[in-house]
Design a protein around this motif. Sequence first.
Motif, short mmCIF file in Angstrom:
data_model
loop_
_atom_site.label_atom_id
_atom_site.label_comp_id
_atom_site.label_asym_id
_atom_site.label_seq_id
_atom_site.Cartn_x
_atom_site.Cartn_y
_atom_site.Cartn_z
N SER A 268 0.84 -1.21 0.00
CA SER A 268 0.00 0.00 0.00
C SER A 268 0.87 1.25 0.00
O SER A 268 0.65 2.17 0.78
CB SER A 268 -0.94 -0.01 1.21
OG SER A 268 -0.23 -0.17 2.41
N SER A 269 1.85 1.29 -0.90
CA SER A 269 2.78 2.41 -0.95
C SER A 269 2.14 3.70 -1.43
O SER A 269 2.59 4.79 -1.11
CB SER A 269 3.97 2.07 -1.86
OG SER A 269 3.54 2.00 -3.21
N THR A 310 -3.36 3.79 2.22
CA THR A 310 -4.82 3.89 2.06
C THR A 310 -5.39 2.98 0.98
O THR A 310 -6.62 2.81 0.93
CB THR A 310 -5.21 5.34 1.72
OG1 THR A 310 -4.61 5.71 0.46
CG2 THR A 310 -4.74 6.30 2.81
N PHE A 311 -4.56 2.42 0.12
CA PHE A 311 -5.07 1.64 -1.01
C PHE A 311 -4.17 0.44 -1.23
O PHE A 311 -2.96 0.57 -1.36
CB PHE A 311 -5.12 2.50 -2.27
CG PHE A 311 -5.70 1.80 -3.48
CD1 PHE A 311 -7.07 1.69 -3.64
CD2 PHE A 311 -4.86 1.25 -4.45
CE1 PHE A 311 -7.59 1.04 -4.75
CE2 PHE A 311 -5.38 0.60 -5.56
CZ PHE A 311 -6.76 0.50 -5.71
N TRP A 312 -4.78 -0.77 -1.28
CA TRP A 312 -4.02 -1.99 -1.50
C TRP A 312 -3.83 -2.22 -2.99
O TRP A 312 -4.79 -2.22 -3.76
CB TRP A 312 -4.76 -3.18 -0.88
CG TRP A 312 -3.95 -4.45 -0.85
CD1 TRP A 312 -3.15 -4.86 0.16
CD2 TRP A 312 -3.89 -5.45 -1.87
NE1 TRP A 312 -2.57 -6.08 -0.17
CE2 TRP A 312 -3.01 -6.45 -1.41
CE3 TRP A 312 -4.48 -5.60 -3.12
CZ2 TRP A 312 -2.71 -7.60 -2.15
CZ3 TRP A 312 -4.17 -6.73 -3.87
CH2 TRP A 312 -3.30 -7.72 -3.38
N TYR A 317 7.17 -3.93 -7.57
CA TYR A 317 8.11 -2.87 -7.25
C TYR A 317 8.05 -2.45 -5.77
O TYR A 317 9.04 -1.94 -5.23
CB TYR A 317 7.87 -1.65 -8.14
CG TYR A 317 8.65 -1.67 -9.44
CD1 TYR A 317 9.79 -2.45 -9.58
CD2 TYR A 317 8.27 -0.88 -10.51
CE1 TYR A 317 10.51 -2.45 -10.77
CE2 TYR A 317 8.99 -0.86 -11.69
CZ TYR A 317 10.11 -1.66 -11.82
OH TYR A 317 10.84 -1.64 -12.98
N ASP A 318 6.91 -2.62 -5.12
CA ASP A 318 6.88 -2.32 -3.69
C ASP A 318 7.83 -3.26 -2.94
O ASP A 318 8.59 -2.83 -2.06
CB ASP A 318 5.45 -2.45 -3.14
CG ASP A 318 4.60 -1.22 -3.43
OD1 ASP A 318 5.04 -0.38 -4.25
OD2 ASP A 318 3.50 -1.12 -2.88
N THR A 319 7.79 -4.54 -3.28
CA THR A 319 8.71 -5.50 -2.67
C THR A 319 10.15 -5.13 -2.99
O THR A 319 11.03 -5.15 -2.11
CB THR A 319 8.42 -6.92 -3.16
OG1 THR A 319 7.06 -7.24 -2.92
CG2 THR A 319 9.31 -7.93 -2.44
N PRO A 406 -3.49 -8.54 9.17
CA PRO A 406 -4.03 -7.96 7.94
C PRO A 406 -3.55 -6.53 7.69
O PRO A 406 -3.57 -5.70 8.60
CB PRO A 406 -5.54 -8.02 8.14
CG PRO A 406 -5.76 -9.10 9.13
CD PRO A 406 -4.58 -9.06 10.05
N ALA A 407 -3.09 -6.28 6.49
CA ALA A 407 -2.77 -4.91 6.09
C ALA A 407 -4.04 -4.08 6.16
O ALA A 407 -5.08 -4.50 5.64
CB ALA A 407 -2.20 -4.90 4.68
N PRO A 408 -4.02 -2.92 6.79
CA PRO A 408 -5.25 -2.13 6.91
C PRO A 408 -5.97 -1.91 5.60
O PRO A 408 -7.20 -2.01 5.52
CB PRO A 408 -4.76 -0.82 7.52
CG PRO A 408 -3.55 -1.20 8.30
CD PRO A 408 -2.88 -2.28 7.50
N ALA A 409 -5.21 -1.66 4.52
CA ALA A 409 -5.85 -1.39 3.23
C ALA A 409 -6.42 -2.63 2.57
O ALA A 409 -7.11 -2.52 1.56
CB ALA A 409 -4.84 -0.71 2.29
N SER A 410 -6.15 -3.82 3.14
CA SER A 410 -6.72 -5.04 2.57
C SER A 410 -8.12 -5.34 3.10
O SER A 410 -8.74 -6.33 2.69
CB SER A 410 -5.81 -6.24 2.85
OG SER A 410 -5.91 -6.67 4.21
N ALA A 411 -8.63 -4.50 3.99
CA ALA A 411 -9.95 -4.76 4.57
C ALA A 411 -11.03 -4.83 3.50
O ALA A 411 -11.96 -5.65 3.59
CB ALA A 411 -10.28 -3.67 5.59
#
Length: 484
Positions: A268-269, A310-312, A317-319, A406-411
Amino acid sequence: MLKVRLPGVMLLTLSATLGFSISMTSQAAEGEYDYFSANRQLIRNGVQSLLTCNGLFTSRRTLEQVFDQELAYLGEHTLGDASGGPYTVHPREQAISVGGGENGPAILSAFRKGIGCVVMAPDMSLEDIDSLPQLEMPYPKTDPRSLDWPNGDANAVVAMPTTINNDALQQASDWAFNRESEEQDTLSLLVIHKGKIIHERYAEGIDQTTRTRTWSTAKSIAATLIGMRVDSGAMALDAPLKIDWSPKLSGGEDPRNAITLRHLLNMSSGLYPIDSFNMEYATGSGLSYWAGASSVDGARNRGLVREPGTFWDYENYDTLLAVKAFKNTLGSDAAYREFPRKRLLDRIGMRNTLLSTDRFGDFILSSQVYTNARDLGRFGLLYLNKGMWDGERLISEQWIEFSRTPAPASASRGNDYGAQWWLVPDNRKKDVPARAYSTAGNRGQYVIIDPTHDLVIVRRGLDYGKQGFNRWDLLREVLKAFPE
């Protein structure tokens, strides 16, 4: 599903979560001109070059096996077949070139000691192979065949415990191997219970030594190495990344400096999307995976389009940015290249595992790792054992808990993603244990960890087309063999 057009007639259908499969159409997109068609042709050649190189020289498979399985991924657009085509195998150099002429730029890939195959730039030749990175690092002297499992391979498989239904476990194994779709191609299945292998099965032409590509299961390995640096205090989840962003901005603070390691690991970069929105096999990480571009330069050259966190958005490239931040803490190229072996792989017996790099020596730990089922079983056991190995702590329990939170943006998608690990989605928590979690890689690469049943399951595949093998269904089937 998202679709990416390759030159002429090919569509690559990308899953919103993992990898791609291939479908066909005979007409170009109406009213559109593909300005990236040359890139797509270049990348197509690179895919075949790198997969064939690793198939022959890393996996030690035959050319027939490579075309039948590794390259089934490319469908009708594979160049040639096992009898010949617009490719050249160079056995002495352990290299292969694919393409050229009307088939687009020839892409050369070459096997390098300790790393696996490295894809080269289109203007490179056999004479450039010696300039590519390799890892000259001796393995531990003790023969793994003489060491007990899991540090070695002796006494690895035990008799089925009386508490487990052998017939039901065999039915689960048959379920994994005998798929209704020919596009789901299971290579190996490992079931580890209470630290011992209770079921091990391989497809024809595969054995316990066969290395195949992990695809995005590599992301979980990357997160483990990064976690070790966080545990040591060399990195912090919520501190600035200290990335040298590109292009370099003047006249104020670069807004990308707000991105933290937590944001990257949570996918969620907020950076401009490439891999999930039609461009993976035209530019971006596709060029570093398959065409010799720098994995680092591409990763740091994206603008911020959303507030971080804020967005999943599933982005290779994030990794790779997280891996770059990890590299920056190690001081030298030698320390960076040796760290995975010294701190993780050699210590838990993962001697069949090769972490591949780009031609600049940067680990492509979003996808390019080659290993076998048993090594992934060892990796799973490290997590099942809460980071302990032979009485020594290798990774903290806090890091493991973060990995499976859980990543917050994955909700919005069912809380199915942690920190480079996949979680049981909300809609599956009634039929499989909610605390289970998993790696996941394209073409069906899974390491499933079920703490509730002291269980690790490894499934390796060479799925293609629509794919669709479901790891949580596999866990459900295996658990039918366990007492209520």
